[in-house]
Design an enzyme around this catalytic site. Structure first.
Site, PDB file in Angstrom:
ATOM      1  CG  PHE A   1     -11.035  -0.881   9.328  1.00 12.98           C
ATOM      2  CD1 PHE A   1     -11.301  -1.115   7.996  1.00 12.98           C
ATOM      3  CD2 PHE A   1     -10.826  -1.033  10.170  1.00 12.98           C
ATOM      4  CE1 PHE A   1     -10.130  -0.010   7.444  1.00 12.98           C
ATOM      5  CE2 PHE A   1      -9.020   0.036   9.719  1.00 12.98           C
ATOM      6  CZ  PHE A   1      -9.752   0.818   8.581  1.00 12.98           C
TER       7      PHE A   1
ATOM      8  CE1 TYR B   1      -3.699  -1.838   0.370  1.00 16.90           C
ATOM      9  CE2 TYR B   1      -2.567  -3.157   1.265  1.00 16.90           C
ATOM     10  CZ  TYR B   1      -4.018  -3.085   0.745  1.00 16.90           C
ATOM     11  OH  TYR B   1      -4.890  -3.912   0.664  1.00 16.90           O
TER      12      TYR B   1
END
Length: 418
Positions: free
Chosen positions: A418, A128
């Protein structure tokens, strides 16, 4: 040679959710087909336009989901975040730019909505950074040897006038959200929990078949206010000598005061038969070990990066947080995606807010937007990043000034996955 057909990247429709979930499960090496109950649970996460899929013909081969979130900045101000999750690319379709296309679509939409940052929990470290994300918080897990804590096994009641009670999931859903709101407003790096989170984590909505009903314990202060809550599970291990070796594993523990946190950890260590307590993911500078007479009874077993942040609006992000010191810094922010790059002047007041404005003045520091995200919540050091060649000083001493302005006395922490 025949060319490969073009792959369609687009928001999925609700009827395509089952195929999208099959691709998601395949990417995470889980059983591909979802049950009716799992599919019904996942439908509650469906928001038109926020679930992306890559399609090879009619088959979904990559997945991406984002949703609205609030992230607590230093000082307690919540900022609007584009939370990213459920990112997969099927093994047969790797190295074809699918993640880049999905990420670009999502971040552009988040920028258009006015989100200040994007967030994610990275399964793999190397993916990322190229999209402008930087690791902004860390997390640690302890294991506590209950016999070595030095606690009096007879002292099971809090010594501050408070009390601990076991409660059911229905009660947790009533008072848990308000407690969590109090806790997260004081914890930089913490994120919001919506109603679906509480229903999933108390078993009302189920995304998988491995749900086990946990125990819930609540701490109430002497005046009856709910100040702490823990969800935990226990195994049933006994050794060959018929001695209990039970492990209590914490799913999550939140507390608005150190007294509540201390009482809940001591409660967990006082449960009959429990020989070990696994804390789950905690802050890297958690107070936990110092709640016990023998600090060494708690040892770190895992430590890693956790919440990654991508700035979408440098001005709003830097003005959302507070600063301990007064100073001025000019930052040259490099953003290869073109979302928020530029040169910015940050002026801060001691113990207060900062003002950030675009400028043409000479830069003090040059850094990638990912490195600024790493510094934004106060966990990392610009001096360290400069030593690694990830931040460039344009003026001697600028990295030290950045640390004086940006670093925090307690480390940021995100309690949630999450």
């Amino acid at each position: 040679m025949t060319s490969r057909p073009a792959l369609d990247v687009r928001p999925i429709t609700e009827p395509e959710l089952a195929d999208w979930l099959r691709a998601l499960n395949t990417g995470f090496l889980r059983e591909p087909v979802s049950s009716g109950k799992q599919l019904a649970g996942r439908r509650q996460q469906f928001v038109p336009g926020r679930l992306l899929g890559a399609f090879d013909g009619s088959r979904c081969v990559a997945t991406f989901r984002s949703f609205a979130q609030e992230l607590t900045a230093v000082g307690g101000t919540p900022v609007q975040a584009d939370a990213i999750s459920n990112v997969t690319v099927t093994a047969t379709h790797r190295r074809r730019g699918l993640l880049t296309r999905m990420m670009s679509q999502d971040l552009a939409a988040a920028k258009e909505r006015g989100d200040v940052v994007a967030t994610l929990i990275a399964a793999e470290y190397r993916i990322y950074g190229r999209y402008g994300f930087g690791p902004a918080t860390s997390t640690a897990e302890w294991v506590v040897d209950t016999a070595r804590t030095g606690l009096d096994p007879r002292a099971t009641v809090p010594d501050d006038g408070g009390r601990i009670d076991l409660v059911e999931g229905e009660e947790v859903r009533k008072f848990g959200p308000e407690l969590h709101e109090r806790v997260r407003r004081g914890q930089p790096g913490a994120i919001s929990r919506d109603d679906l989170w509480w229903r999933v984590n108390t078993g009302v909505v189920r995304f998988d078949t491995s749900w086990t009903e946990p125990f819930y314990a609540v701490y109430r202060s002497a005046d009856g206010e709910v100040e702490g809550l823990v969800s935990y599970e226990c195994d049933t291990v006994w050794d060959d000598a018929k001695q209990p070796r039970v492990t209590a594993s914490v799913d999550w523990l939140i507390a608005s005061t150190p007294a509540a946190e201390r009482a809940l950890w001591r409660y967990l260590c006082s449960i009959d038969w429990v020989a070990r307590v696994k804390t789950g993911w905690r802050a890297p500078d958690d107070l936990l070990p110092f709640f016990f007479p023998d600090v060494r009874s708690a040892r770190i077993t895992r430590q890693a990066d956790w919440l990654w942040v991508r700035l979408l609006d440098v001005v709003r992000a830097l003005e959302a947080r507070t600063y301990d010191g007064a100073g001025e810094l000019v930052l040259e922010v490099v953003d290869r995606a073109g979302l928020t790059g530029g040169r910015y002047r940050l002026q801060t007041a001691a113990g207060g807010a900062g003002v950030c404005t675009p400028t043409r003045a000479d830069a003090d520091l040059t850094l990638d937007v990912a490195e600024l995200a790493t510094l934004w919540l106060g966990d990392e050091s610009a001096v360290r990043l400069a030593a690694l060649g990830r931040v460039r000083e344009e003026r001697a001493g600028a990295a030290r000034m950045a640390d004086a302005l940006l670093r925090t006395s307690r480390r940021p922490w995100c309690p949630d996955m999450f």
